[in-house]
Design an enzyme around this catalytic site. Structure first.
Site, PDB file in Angstrom:
ATOM      1  N   HIS A 101       0.890  -0.949   0.205  1.00 46.64           N
ATOM      2  CA  HIS A 101      -0.009   0.151  -0.070  1.00 46.64           C
ATOM      3  C   HIS A 101       0.845   1.204   0.368  1.00 46.64           C
ATOM      4  CE1 HIS A 101       1.119   0.185   4.308  1.00 46.64           C
ATOM      5  NE2 HIS A 101       0.647  -0.966   4.518  1.00 46.64           N
ATOM      6  N   HIS A 126       3.810   1.078   2.290  1.00 45.57           N
ATOM      7  CA  HIS A 126       4.980   0.460   1.238  1.00 45.57           C
ATOM      8  C   HIS A 126       6.120   1.234   0.412  1.00 45.57           C
ATOM      9  CE1 HIS A 126       2.470  -3.376   2.948  1.00 45.57           C
ATOM     10  NE2 HIS A 126       3.573  -3.320   4.134  1.00 45.57           N
TER      11      HIS A 126
END
Ligand code: PAF
Length: 278
Positions: free
Chosen positions: A31, A34
């Site tokens: 997501h 990250h």
């Protein structure tokens, strides 16, 4: 972008890498949180390596290893867009070869309180896999999210204790527009659960407000956060006001502190935190 699945292949690719190497360890199902780590590594390093490995050793018996969300194709597309150079995606037997029995286990409040207490064995799994990744990838810099504040401190401690020359960088929590901290586990939330999960970021914001207005009694901060979580009907694992460096519980906020929350929304366990600066 290359994908590598073996330790031998990763070692060869690392030997061939020139300049600074940045590592972003992940368990996949990426997501924005990250991707912010990947961008930070990309901006600072010549070679960016992202690992995707759902580490069985950090899940307890009753936890969600079996249903942990995965989407390899989407992850690879996202990482290609961010300009990652190498994705290291080993199967479990590459990380833990037959007979593997060398574990990294930290002691003290940094590893034993909070997540350490509620998820026995969790940090042993995290520390072991991160040490193994650091040894194989030999990064100059490794990026982790502040959402897992305790994990970040465990990794800093193990890097120091094992004498690894990795610059461990913590990056800010990335939130949804309504305040929910991004997490791969958010996908488990029902619409009702998602609404109730907002109580975590609300509790943190309320605590920030109280401290900015001069509140220094940590028990009042804990009580306020508990009230917000209970009113939303979420189950509390812990509400902690702890010293930012040592993670020891504080009675008075007389130094930089963290408010750390762990709560259960239905079957989904969420964590979140914020800095409380006196
Ligand atoms: O934060 C995570 O995703 C994991 O705990 C990590 C650091 C990749 C180790 O498995």
């Amino acid at each position: 972008m290359r994908t590598i699945t073996t330790v031998a292949g990763m070692t060869t690719a690392r030997d061939a890498a020139t300049g600074t190497v940045g590592l972003v360890p992940t368990m996949g199902f990426l997501h924005e949180g990250h991707l912010s780590l990947v961008r930070s590594a990309r901006a600072a390093c010549d070679t960016v390596i992202v690992s995707i490995f759902v580490n069985p050793a950090q899940f307890g018996q009753d936890e969600d290893l079996g249903r942990y969300p995965r989407d390899e194709e989407r992850d690879l597309a996202l990482l290609r867009d961010e300009g990652a150079d190498i994705v290291f995606m080993p199967p479990p037997e590459e990380v833990y070869p037959p007979g593997f029995d060398d574990w990294v286990e930290l002691r003290g409040p940094i590893a034993e309180r909070l997540e350490g207490e509620h998820r026995p064995g969790h940090f042993r799994g995290v520390a072991t896999v991160v040490a193994r990744l650091f040894r194989v990838v030999r990064p100059h810099r490794a990026c982790f999210g502040e959402k897992d504040a305790q994990q970040l401190r465990v990794i800093r401690r193990l890097t120091r204790d094992l004498g690894l020359s990795v610059d461990v960088v913590g990056l800010p929590i990335v939130r949804e527009p309504d305040g929910l901290a991004m997490s791969s586990r958010n996908v488990y939330l029902t619409p009702d659960g998602r609404a109730r999960a907002l109580s975590l970021s609300r509790a943190l914001a309320e605590a920030e407000r109280l401290v900015s207005e001069g509140e220094r009694d940590a028990s009042n901060i804990r009580e306020s956060a508990r009230r917000t979580l209970v009113a939303a009907g979420v189950g509390i694992d812990y509400v902690s006001v702890a010293g930012e460096e040592t993670l020891e519980e504080l009675e008075t906020i007389d130094r930089p502190a963290l408010l750390l929350l762990a709560a259960r929304v239905g079957a989904t366990r969420l964590i979140d935190n914020t800095m409380l600066a006196p």
